[in-house]
Design an enzyme around this catalytic site. Structure first.
Site, mmCIF file in Angstrom:
data_model
loop_
_atom_site.group_PDB
_atom_site.id
_atom_site.type_symbol
_atom_site.label_atom_id
_atom_site.label_comp_id
_atom_site.label_asym_id
_atom_site.label_seq_id
_atom_site.Cartn_x
_atom_site.Cartn_y
_atom_site.Cartn_z
ATOM 1 N N TYR A 19 -7.034 -9.115 -6.400
ATOM 2 C CA TYR A 19 -6.508 -8.357 -5.262
ATOM 3 C C TYR A 19 -6.730 -9.093 -3.951
ATOM 4 O O TYR A 19 -5.822 -9.239 -3.131
ATOM 5 C CB TYR A 19 -7.169 -6.976 -5.218
ATOM 6 C CG TYR A 19 -6.682 -6.101 -4.092
ATOM 7 C CD1 TYR A 19 -5.410 -5.538 -4.136
ATOM 8 C CD2 TYR A 19 -7.479 -5.841 -2.984
ATOM 9 C CE1 TYR A 19 -4.951 -4.732 -3.106
ATOM 10 C CE2 TYR A 19 -7.035 -5.035 -1.953
ATOM 11 C CZ TYR A 19 -5.760 -4.493 -2.016
ATOM 12 O OH TYR A 19 -5.306 -3.704 -0.986
ATOM 13 N N SER A 55 -4.593 -6.029 3.994
ATOM 14 C CA SER A 55 -5.867 -5.348 3.799
ATOM 15 C C SER A 55 -6.982 -6.165 4.437
ATOM 16 O O SER A 55 -6.851 -7.381 4.626
ATOM 17 C CB SER A 55 -6.137 -5.212 2.291
ATOM 18 O OG SER A 55 -7.447 -4.775 2.027
#
Length: 266
Positions: free
Chosen positions: A162, A149
């Site tokens: 995250y 990501s």
């Protein structure tokens, strides 16, 4: 639109984890359209069945094996690899797409949440890759793509868990790439920004709640703020993954390819 040939991966066996999520779902479809035999896995049997049906309606001769598995469990990972290789032969292409989002600001973050996110987004791809790499190394052939990501490249508000997991995944990608390339196995990552998937929409919804906007308002804001003017689609990420798995990318090693609509330039 596709620029890929239908025989790029003929004779290759690809394993796609997280196939019940938007990116994994589209990746499995793209790879079978390019000739690969594909094993798909996830926790939702109904979605796996739907994906298998979608693939076979578009590619009637495609070989698709579906395995329900919770990759957080070592026994399920072992069962997955054993079943996949018994049915379709050695795995030469691996897409680590399974993962979760979540977390909170540091003062509210619990150890259980932190450890679960790190386990699923970081530890699991390593341990699954380790299992499959043995055969790739023996055969001196293979390619692995980790779905990371943009959050693995810069911090975000309330993103400690995250973001940390994706930074770690990018570090694994680079370190493993140095080891694996000695045996003709390439390892890379893709780093999308927001993607129009269930997970991506959830992230936009949470950000909208923090900023007192509706989901629709926040989605429009995020789209408008991108130089491209829109959020990426799962198919666009899947196409990038397919390229990295292919011989067209044979000298791309240890990279984290951004799919950001130009956002990293701002």
């Amino acid at each position: 639109m596709s620029v890929f040939s239908s025989n790029v991966f003929t004779g290759k066996h690809a394993l796609v984890t997280g196939a019940t999520g938007g990116i994994g779902y589209e990746t499995a479809k793209v790879l079978t359209a390019m000739g690969a035999d594909v094993t798909i896995t996830g926790r939702k049997e109904d979605v796996l069945n739907q994906l298998k049906g979608d693939i076979q309606s578009e590619q009637p001769y495609a070989k698709v094996v579906s395995v329900v598995a919770d990759l957080a469990e070592a026994s399920d990972r072992e069962k997955l690899v054993q079943t996949a290789q018994e049915k379709l032969g050695p795995i030469s292409l691996l897409v680590n797409s399974a993962g979760i989002s979540g977390g909170s600001v540091v003062e509210e973050l619990t150890q259980d949440v932190l450890e679960r996110i790190m386990h699923l987004n970081y530890t699991v791809p390593i341990m699954l890759s380790q299992q499959i790499y043995k055969t790739m190394k023996e055969n001196q052939e293979g390619a692995i793509v980790n779905v990371s990501s943009l959050s693995g490249l810069r911090g975000t508000y309330a993103g400690t868990a995250y973001v940390g997991s994706k930074f770690a995944l990018n570090g694994f990608t680079q370190s493993f790439a140095l080891e694996a390339i000695e045996h003709n196995v390439r390892v890379n990552a893709v780093c999308p920004g927001y993607v129009d998937t269930e997970m991506g929409r959830d992230g936009i919804r949470r950000k909208g709640e923090r900023e007192n906007r509706s989901f629709e308002e926040q989605f429009e804001t995020e789209s408008r703020n991108l130089p491209s003017g829109r959020i990426s689609t799962p198919k666009e990420v899947a196409n990038t993954i397919a390229f990295l798995l292919s011989d067209a990318a044979e000298n791309i090693v240890g990279e984290a390819v951004k799919i950001s609509g130009g956002s990293v330039m701002r």
